[in-house]
Design an enzyme around this catalytic site. Structure first.
Site, PDB file in Angstrom:
ATOM      1  N   ARG A  36       0.843  -1.214   0.000  1.00  0.00           N
ATOM      2  CA  ARG A  36       0.000   0.000   0.000  1.00  0.00           C
ATOM      3  C   ARG A  36       0.868   1.250   0.000  1.00  0.00           C
ATOM      4  O   ARG A  36       0.976   1.938  -1.000  1.00  0.00           O
ATOM      5  CB  ARG A  36      -0.933  -0.041   1.226  1.00  0.00           C
ATOM      6  CG  ARG A  36      -2.101   0.954   1.148  1.00  0.00           C
ATOM      7  CD  ARG A  36      -1.755   2.339   1.640  1.00  0.00           C
ATOM      8  NE  ARG A  36      -1.252   2.388   3.002  1.00  0.00           N
ATOM      9  CZ  ARG A  36      -0.740   3.490   3.542  1.00  0.00           C
ATOM     10  NH1 ARG A  36      -0.640   4.616   2.832  1.00  0.00           N
ATOM     11  NH2 ARG A  36      -0.264   3.468   4.781  1.00  0.00           N
ATOM     12  N   ASP A  37       1.517   1.544   1.090  1.00  0.00           N
ATOM     13  CA  ASP A  37       2.350   2.735   1.192  1.00  0.00           C
ATOM     14  C   ASP A  37       3.521   2.664   0.220  1.00  0.00           C
ATOM     15  O   ASP A  37       3.960   3.682  -0.322  1.00  0.00           O
ATOM     16  CB  ASP A  37       2.847   2.873   2.638  1.00  0.00           C
ATOM     17  CG  ASP A  37       3.457   4.224   2.934  1.00  0.00           C
ATOM     18  OD1 ASP A  37       3.204   5.171   2.169  1.00  0.00           O
ATOM     19  OD2 ASP A  37       4.173   4.340   3.936  1.00  0.00           O
ATOM     20  N   HIS A 228       6.734   4.135  12.671  1.00  0.00           N
ATOM     21  CA  HIS A 228       6.776   4.138  11.203  1.00  0.00           C
ATOM     22  C   HIS A 228       7.829   5.165  10.783  1.00  0.00           C
ATOM     23  O   HIS A 228       7.550   6.368  10.741  1.00  0.00           O
ATOM     24  CB  HIS A 228       5.392   4.515  10.665  1.00  0.00           C
ATOM     25  CG  HIS A 228       5.271   4.452   9.176  1.00  0.00           C
ATOM     26  ND1 HIS A 228       4.375   3.619   8.536  1.00  0.00           N
ATOM     27  CD2 HIS A 228       5.909   5.113   8.187  1.00  0.00           C
ATOM     28  CE1 HIS A 228       4.462   3.785   7.226  1.00  0.00           C
ATOM     29  NE2 HIS A 228       5.399   4.688   6.994  1.00  0.00           N
ATOM     30  N   HIS A 230      10.808   6.762   8.201  1.00  0.00           N
ATOM     31  CA  HIS A 230      11.373   6.894   6.863  1.00  0.00           C
ATOM     32  C   HIS A 230      12.878   7.098   7.013  1.00  0.00           C
ATOM     33  O   HIS A 230      13.350   7.620   8.026  1.00  0.00           O
ATOM     34  CB  HIS A 230      10.727   8.067   6.118  1.00  0.00           C
ATOM     35  CG  HIS A 230       9.341   7.766   5.638  1.00  0.00           C
ATOM     36  ND1 HIS A 230       8.891   8.120   4.388  1.00  0.00           N
ATOM     37  CD2 HIS A 230       8.302   7.144   6.242  1.00  0.00           C
ATOM     38  CE1 HIS A 230       7.631   7.728   4.240  1.00  0.00           C
ATOM     39  NE2 HIS A 230       7.258   7.135   5.355  1.00  0.00           N
ATOM     40  N   CYS A 261       5.261   9.558   0.225  1.00  0.00           N
ATOM     41  CA  CYS A 261       3.931  10.121   0.404  1.00  0.00           C
ATOM     42  C   CYS A 261       3.652  11.121  -0.700  1.00  0.00           C
ATOM     43  O   CYS A 261       4.440  12.058  -0.895  1.00  0.00           O
ATOM     44  CB  CYS A 261       3.809  10.809   1.769  1.00  0.00           C
ATOM     45  SG  CYS A 261       2.216  11.619   2.017  1.00  0.00           S
ATOM     46  N   ASN A 270      10.395   4.355   2.839  1.00  0.00           N
ATOM     47  CA  ASN A 270      10.185   3.763   4.147  1.00  0.00           C
ATOM     48  C   ASN A 270      11.404   2.942   4.573  1.00  0.00           C
ATOM     49  O   ASN A 270      12.237   2.557   3.753  1.00  0.00           O
ATOM     50  CB  ASN A 270       8.975   2.821   4.103  1.00  0.00           C
ATOM     51  CG  ASN A 270       7.668   3.547   3.927  1.00  0.00           C
ATOM     52  OD1 ASN A 270       7.246   4.292   4.795  1.00  0.00           O
ATOM     53  ND2 ASN A 270       7.016   3.325   2.798  1.00  0.00           N
TER      54      ASN A 270
END
Length: 360
Positions: A36-37, A228, A230, A261, A270
């Site tokens: 997804r991300d 989460h 990066h 993003c 990520n």
């Protein structure tokens, strides 16, 4: 005559050597966000069957929580316009498959397909709330309240993402107290889990520790927190270790380091799942992940995307694994034709027109 030397690119199976450190958890659950991300910012549309095969291979590598897709309007994230087609292809896997929902309409779409885990996404800063949700922070929280309430009525697990916890590209430093306030609001409306996002990768270990301590002091324990990170400034693993030292046991990561993003241009990739697993193995922390199969999966996806993985661990181990790029290796033999038609190994996926929805 010299003896054969082992390849530096393919270390022995017993590396890294496990040397446990005091005060760390015995097991970490990886919340895999690559499907997804990781893919949401890709410009060329990745075919639905390629995404489904990606999820299958991630599950086959031992990941037990794989964020599958997002039920946002395709106008905002065209790459994920195929959520209704993708989710049924992977719903039968024996893993948790959370999906992102932005509002009640998104929740309806997810529930209609049988989703049992959803996520909402808030911001700690006003600038990013405007950019990402076209609302103020408080307006976004008000929008999520009925979503979370309805999900809980349906006995659905709810994750609350919180972006810009450590810094914002427009506003700069983000006060810890502001992050704590939004976390309290998300927890108060019923979120089962909160993910603290370092959206532009500016966090450092001391900042991570300070935020976790502040949340704990407010009654939000590490057992409901995930992190989460990066890797914009190369700090993701250091920040993860700081979180583990405070008792966090859920870490978000993206296979191959995919991701970014679309509403924060400085949000680079990520934390790579492979890099995370390598570090955790070295610390003697169990993840249940087969690193070889995971690397092979990221090599396979990198070939579909037409560029190498940014993960250092993937690059180091790539020559020692088989990416199983042959479409005949698809989990379901019936899928082989779809994979062949979508793109050839080593090529990029063919752009496709996004699905249209009148509403969310």
């Amino acid at each position: 005559m010299t003896a054969d030397r082992p390849s530096l690119a393919a270390p022995a199976v017993d590396l890294p050597m496990a040397v446990p450190a005091a005060g760390l958890p015995a097991r970490v659950r990886i919340h895999e966000v690559g499907a997804r991300d990781g893919l949401q910012n890709e410009q060329a549309t990745v075919p639905t069957e390629v995404k489904a095969e990606f999820v299958r291979r991630l599950a086959g590598a031992g990941l037990t929580t794989i964020e599958a897709t997002s039920f946002v309007h395709p106008k905002w994230v065209p790459q994920l316009a195929d959520a209704e087609r993708l989710y049924p292809l992977v719903a039968g896997l024996p893993v948790d498959l959370p999906v992102l929902v932005p509002n009640e309409r998104g929740l309806e779409r997810a529930l209609a397909l049988g989703a049992r885990r959803i996520a909402v996404f808030a911001s700690a800063t006003e600038s990013f709330a405007r950019a990402n949700l076209n609302r103020t922070v408080d307006e976004a929280l008000a929008m999520f309240e009925p979503v979370v309430a309805r999900a809980k009525e349906a006995d659905v697990h709810v994750r609350g993402y919180l972006s810009m916890c450590f810094g914002d590209p427009w506003e700069g430093p983000v006060p810890v107290a502001r992050v704590v306030r939004v976390c309290r609001a998300l927890a108060g409306m019923g979120c089962d889990e909160l993910s603290l996002g370092d959206t532009i990768g500016v966090a450092t270990p001391g900042h991570v520790t300070a935020l976790l301590d502040a949340l704990t002091a407010e009654g939000i324990g590490v057992e409901v927190l995930g992190v989460h990170f990066h890797d914009t400034y190369g700090q993701a693993l250091a920040n993860t270790l700081a979180a583990l030292q405070r008792g966090v046991t859920t870490v978000d990561a993206s296979a191959g380091g995919l991701g970014g993003c679309p509403y924060a241009k400085s949000a680079t990739g990520n934390l790579a799942t492979e890099d995370l697993v390598w570090m955790l193995r070295g610390l003697g922390i169990d993840t249940g992940v087969d690193l070889g199969r995971l690397v092979a999966t990221s090599v396979w996806m990198a070939r579909w995307l037409g560029r190498p993985s940014p993960s250092r661990t993937v690059r180091a181990l790539a020559s020692a694994v088989s990416p199983r790029t042959d479409p005949a290796d698809a989990a379901d033999p019936a899928d082989a034709a779809d994979l062949t038609d979508a793109a050839g190994p080593g090529g990029t996926a063919t752009p496709a027109a996004p699905v249209s929805h009148k509403e969310q």
